[in-house]
Scaffold this motif. Structure first.
Motif, PDB file in Angstrom:
ATOM      1  N   TYR A 169     -29.791  32.387  28.057  1.00 36.21           N
ATOM      2  CA  TYR A 169     -29.569  32.233  26.619  1.00 36.21           C
ATOM      3  C   TYR A 169     -29.779  30.762  26.306  1.00 36.21           C
ATOM      4  O   TYR A 169     -29.117  29.896  26.864  1.00 36.21           O
ATOM      5  CB  TYR A 169     -28.161  32.680  26.224  1.00 36.21           C
ATOM      6  N   ARG A 170     -30.734  30.476  25.412  1.00 30.53           N
ATOM      7  CA  ARG A 170     -31.065  29.092  25.074  1.00 30.53           C
ATOM      8  C   ARG A 170     -30.854  28.859  23.586  1.00 30.53           C
ATOM      9  O   ARG A 170     -31.188  29.712  22.768  1.00 30.53           O
ATOM     10  CB  ARG A 170     -32.525  28.797  25.405  1.00 30.53           C
ATOM     11  N   HIS A 171     -30.318  27.704  23.251  1.00 30.43           N
ATOM     12  CA  HIS A 171     -30.230  27.293  21.864  1.00 30.43           C
ATOM     13  C   HIS A 171     -30.301  25.780  21.783  1.00 30.43           C
ATOM     14  O   HIS A 171     -29.980  25.078  22.734  1.00 30.43           O
ATOM     15  CB  HIS A 171     -28.968  27.825  21.184  1.00 30.43           C
ATOM     16  N   HIS A 172     -30.759  25.289  20.662  1.00 27.19           N
ATOM     17  CA  HIS A 172     -30.921  23.855  20.461  1.00 27.19           C
ATOM     18  C   HIS A 172     -29.908  23.386  19.441  1.00 27.19           C
ATOM     19  O   HIS A 172     -29.716  24.011  18.398  1.00 27.19           O
ATOM     20  CB  HIS A 172     -32.345  23.545  19.981  1.00 27.19           C
ATOM     21  N   THR A 173     -29.249  22.261  19.726  1.00 29.24           N
ATOM     22  CA  THR A 173     -28.205  21.761  18.843  1.00 29.24           C
ATOM     23  C   THR A 173     -28.764  21.032  17.632  1.00 29.24           C
ATOM     24  O   THR A 173     -28.048  20.819  16.673  1.00 29.24           O
ATOM     25  CB  THR A 173     -27.287  20.797  19.600  1.00 29.24           C
ATOM     26  N   GLY A 174     -30.020  20.642  17.681  1.00 30.21           N
ATOM     27  CA  GLY A 174     -30.614  19.890  16.590  1.00 30.21           C
ATOM     28  C   GLY A 174     -30.805  18.428  16.930  1.00 30.21           C
ATOM     29  O   GLY A 174     -31.494  17.699  16.230  1.00 30.21           O
ATOM     30  N   TYR A 175     -30.180  17.974  17.995  1.00 22.47           N
ATOM     31  CA  TYR A 175     -30.345  16.598  18.441  1.00 22.47           C
ATOM     32  C   TYR A 175     -31.438  16.529  19.504  1.00 22.47           C
ATOM     33  O   TYR A 175     -31.666  17.491  20.235  1.00 22.47           O
ATOM     34  CB  TYR A 175     -29.038  16.051  19.011  1.00 22.47           C
ATOM     35  N   ILE A 176     -32.078  15.376  19.621  1.00 25.20           N
ATOM     36  CA  ILE A 176     -33.177  15.213  20.558  1.00 25.20           C
ATOM     37  C   ILE A 176     -32.675  15.415  21.984  1.00 25.20           C
ATOM     38  O   ILE A 176     -31.690  14.807  22.407  1.00 25.20           O
ATOM     39  CB  ILE A 176     -33.807  13.813  20.400  1.00 25.20           C
ATOM     40  N   GLY A 177     -33.363  16.268  22.725  1.00 26.46           N
ATOM     41  CA  GLY A 177     -33.034  16.497  24.128  1.00 26.46           C
ATOM     42  C   GLY A 177     -31.791  17.345  24.357  1.00 26.46           C
ATOM     43  O   GLY A 177     -31.273  17.378  25.469  1.00 26.46           O
ATOM     44  N   ASN A 178     -31.308  18.044  23.358  1.00 32.24           N
ATOM     45  CA  ASN A 178     -30.080  18.829  23.514  1.00 32.24           C
ATOM     46  C   ASN A 178     -30.346  20.324  23.448  1.00 32.24           C
ATOM     47  O   ASN A 178     -29.782  21.034  22.632  1.00 32.24           O
ATOM     48  CB  ASN A 178     -29.060  18.441  22.448  1.00 32.24           C
ATOM     49  N   MET A 179     -31.206  20.797  24.336  1.00 31.56           N
ATOM     50  CA  MET A 179     -31.408  22.228  24.472  1.00 31.56           C
ATOM     51  C   MET A 179     -30.408  22.729  25.495  1.00 31.56           C
ATOM     52  O   MET A 179     -30.378  22.256  26.632  1.00 31.56           O
ATOM     53  CB  MET A 179     -32.824  22.543  24.932  1.00 31.56           C
ATOM     54  N   LYS A 180     -29.570  23.659  25.102  1.00 27.04           N
ATOM     55  CA  LYS A 180     -28.518  24.178  25.972  1.00 27.04           C
ATOM     56  C   LYS A 180     -28.974  25.493  26.577  1.00 27.04           C
ATOM     57  O   LYS A 180     -29.544  26.341  25.904  1.00 27.04           O
ATOM     58  CB  LYS A 180     -27.222  24.396  25.191  1.00 27.04           C
ATOM     59  N   GLU A 181     -28.699  25.672  27.863  1.00 24.69           N
ATOM     60  CA  GLU A 181     -29.045  26.899  28.570  1.00 24.69           C
ATOM     61  C   GLU A 181     -27.796  27.460  29.231  1.00 24.69           C
ATOM     62  O   GLU A 181     -26.954  26.722  29.718  1.00 24.69           O
ATOM     63  CB  GLU A 181     -30.085  26.644  29.659  1.00 24.69           C
ATOM     64  N   GLU A 182     -27.740  28.796  29.239  1.00 22.67           N
ATOM     65  CA  GLU A 182     -26.611  29.481  29.861  1.00 22.67           C
ATOM     66  C   GLU A 182     -27.141  30.812  30.380  1.00 22.67           C
ATOM     67  O   GLU A 182     -27.821  31.535  29.656  1.00 22.67           O
ATOM     68  CB  GLU A 182     -25.539  29.697  28.782  1.00 22.67           C
ATOM     69  N   ASN A 183     -26.858  31.152  31.640  1.00 24.96           N
ATOM     70  CA  ASN A 183     -27.358  32.425  32.144  1.00 24.96           C
ATOM     71  C   ASN A 183     -26.443  33.556  31.679  1.00 24.96           C
ATOM     72  O   ASN A 183     -25.300  33.346  31.296  1.00 24.96           O
ATOM     73  CB  ASN A 183     -27.547  32.425  33.655  1.00 24.96           C
ATOM     74  N   TYR A 184     -26.977  34.766  31.679  1.00 25.25           N
ATOM     75  CA  TYR A 184     -26.270  35.897  31.102  1.00 25.25           C
ATOM     76  C   TYR A 184     -25.049  36.301  31.917  1.00 25.25           C
ATOM     77  O   TYR A 184     -24.155  36.949  31.391  1.00 25.25           O
ATOM     78  CB  TYR A 184     -27.218  37.086  30.910  1.00 25.25           C
ATOM     79  N   GLN A 185     -24.974  35.926  33.176  1.00 23.11           N
ATOM     80  CA  GLN A 185     -23.780  36.244  33.956  1.00 23.11           C
ATOM     81  C   GLN A 185     -22.568  35.525  33.362  1.00 23.11           C
ATOM     82  O   GLN A 185     -21.509  36.119  33.168  1.00 23.11           O
ATOM     83  CB  GLN A 185     -23.978  35.834  35.416  1.00 23.11           C
ATOM     84  N   LYS A 186     -22.742  34.262  33.031  1.00 19.57           N
ATOM     85  CA  LYS A 186     -21.667  33.499  32.410  1.00 19.57           C
ATOM     86  C   LYS A 186     -21.429  33.966  30.973  1.00 19.57           C
ATOM     87  O   LYS A 186     -20.282  34.098  30.527  1.00 19.57           O
ATOM     88  CB  LYS A 186     -22.016  32.011  32.428  1.00 19.57           C
ATOM     89  N   LEU A 187     -22.520  34.231  30.243  1.00 18.76           N
ATOM     90  CA  LEU A 187     -22.402  34.664  28.857  1.00 18.76           C
ATOM     91  C   LEU A 187     -21.672  36.005  28.752  1.00 18.76           C
ATOM     92  O   LEU A 187     -20.801  36.177  27.888  1.00 18.76           O
ATOM     93  CB  LEU A 187     -23.793  34.779  28.220  1.00 18.76           C
ATOM     94  N   MET A 188     -21.990  36.941  29.635  1.00 17.64           N
ATOM     95  CA  MET A 188     -21.343  38.253  29.593  1.00 17.64           C
ATOM     96  C   MET A 188     -19.880  38.186  30.028  1.00 17.64           C
ATOM     97  O   MET A 188     -19.061  38.972  29.561  1.00 17.64           O
ATOM     98  CB  MET A 188     -22.103  39.259  30.465  1.00 17.64           C
ATOM     99  N   SER A 189     -19.542  37.269  30.904  1.00 18.55           N
ATOM    100  CA  SER A 189     -18.145  37.175  31.330  1.00 18.55           C
ATOM    101  C   SER A 189     -17.281  36.488  30.279  1.00 18.55           C
ATOM    102  O   SER A 189     -16.114  36.830  30.119  1.00 18.55           O
ATOM    103  CB  SER A 189     -18.043  36.430  32.663  1.00 18.55           C
ATOM    104  N   GLU A 190     -17.852  35.532  29.547  1.00 22.41           N
ATOM    105  CA  GLU A 190     -17.059  34.777  28.574  1.00 22.41           C
ATOM    106  C   GLU A 190     -17.203  35.292  27.136  1.00 22.41           C
ATOM    107  O   GLU A 190     -16.217  35.367  26.413  1.00 22.41           O
ATOM    108  CB  GLU A 190     -17.454  33.295  28.614  1.00 22.41           C
ATOM    109  N   ARG A 191     -18.456  35.602  26.713  1.00 24.88           N
ATOM    110  CA  ARG A 191     -18.707  35.974  25.316  1.00 24.88           C
ATOM    111  C   ARG A 191     -19.595  37.211  25.239  1.00 24.88           C
ATOM    112  O   ARG A 191     -20.680  37.166  24.675  1.00 24.88           O
ATOM    113  CB  ARG A 191     -19.363  34.821  24.570  1.00 24.88           C
ATOM    114  N   SER A 192     -19.131  38.320  25.790  1.00 29.26           N
ATOM    115  CA  SER A 192     -19.954  39.526  25.799  1.00 29.26           C
ATOM    116  C   SER A 192     -20.158  40.076  24.390  1.00 29.26           C
ATOM    117  O   SER A 192     -21.195  40.675  24.096  1.00 29.26           O
ATOM    118  CB  SER A 192     -19.327  40.590  26.689  1.00 29.26           C
ATOM    119  N   ASP A 193     -19.189  39.864  23.499  1.00 26.93           N
ATOM    120  CA  ASP A 193     -19.358  40.329  22.124  1.00 26.93           C
ATOM    121  C   ASP A 193     -20.502  39.586  21.434  1.00 26.93           C
ATOM    122  O   ASP A 193     -21.272  40.174  20.673  1.00 26.93           O
ATOM    123  CB  ASP A 193     -18.059  40.180  21.339  1.00 26.93           C
TER     124      ASP A 193
END
Length: 147
Positions: free
Chosen positions: A74-98
Motif C-alpha cells: 500500500y503506497r501513498h504520498h504525503t505531498g512533501y518531496i521524497g515522502n512516499m510511504k509504503e506498507e505491506n498488506y500483512q501489516k495493513l491487514m493486522s492493524e487497519r483491515s477495515d
C-alpha cells in the motif's frame, strides 16, 4: 413503451450486513461495489445513486490469495518531496483491515462525485459488532463466498 429512469427522490434503500470471514478481498469488494451502485436492482440508472447501504463485519478475517499478504504494498504520498510511504498488506491487514476493505471497494467505484457519494454508504467494522441495529439490516450471503 417508455424507458424507466430512476429519480433520487423515490429510490428505496435497504441495509445489508455482509460477513467477510474467509472471503477473498477482491471478490468481496466487487460484489459490495455492485450493491453500492445499485446494479443488483431492476431500477438501476447509471446517472442516479440507486444503491443500498452495506455493513461489512469481520474485516480482519478477509483472505488474500497467493503471496499478496507478503508482496502487495500500500503506497501513498504525503505531498512533501521524497515522502512516499509504503506498507505491506500483512501489516495493513493486522492493524487497519477495515481501511484495506474500504480501499478495495473505493477502487471499484466510479471516480466521480457520484462514486464518492456511493462510498459514504459503506460501513466497515473489524469485529462482529456494529451499531446499526436501528436500521434493521438484512443478512446477505455473497455469491461464491465459500470458494
Amino acid at each position: 413503451m417508455k424507458s424507466y429512469m430512476a429519480n433520487p427522490l423515490n429510490v428505496e434503500r435497504k441495509w445489508y450486513v455482509i460477513d467477510a470471514s474467509n472471503i477473498a478481498l477482491g471478490r468481496l469488494a466487487s460484489q459490495v461495489a455492485s450493491i453500492l451502485r445499485g446494479k443488483n436492482k431492476p431500477t438501476y440508472t447509471p446517472h442516479v445513486d440507486t444503491g443500498d447501504y452495506v455493513i461489512v463485519i469481520n474485516s480482519d478475517k478477509v483472505k488474500l490469495t497467493g503471496k499478496k499478504l507478503q508482496q502487495k504494498m500500500y503506497r501513498h504520498h504525503t505531498g512533501y518531496i521524497g515522502n512516499m510511504k509504503e506498507e505491506n498488506y500483512q501489516k495493513l491487514m493486522s492493524e487497519r483491515s477495515d481501511f484495506a476493505v474500504e480501499l478495495a471497494v473505493k477502487g471499484m467505484l466510479p471516480k466521480t462525485n457520484l462514486g464518492r457519494e456511493m462510498l459514504k454508504k459503506l460501513k466497515v467494522y473489524k469485529g462482529a459488532e456494529h451499531n446499526h441495529e436501528a436500521q434493521k439490516p438484512e443478512v446477505l450471503v455473497l455469491k461464491e463466498a465459500n470458494k
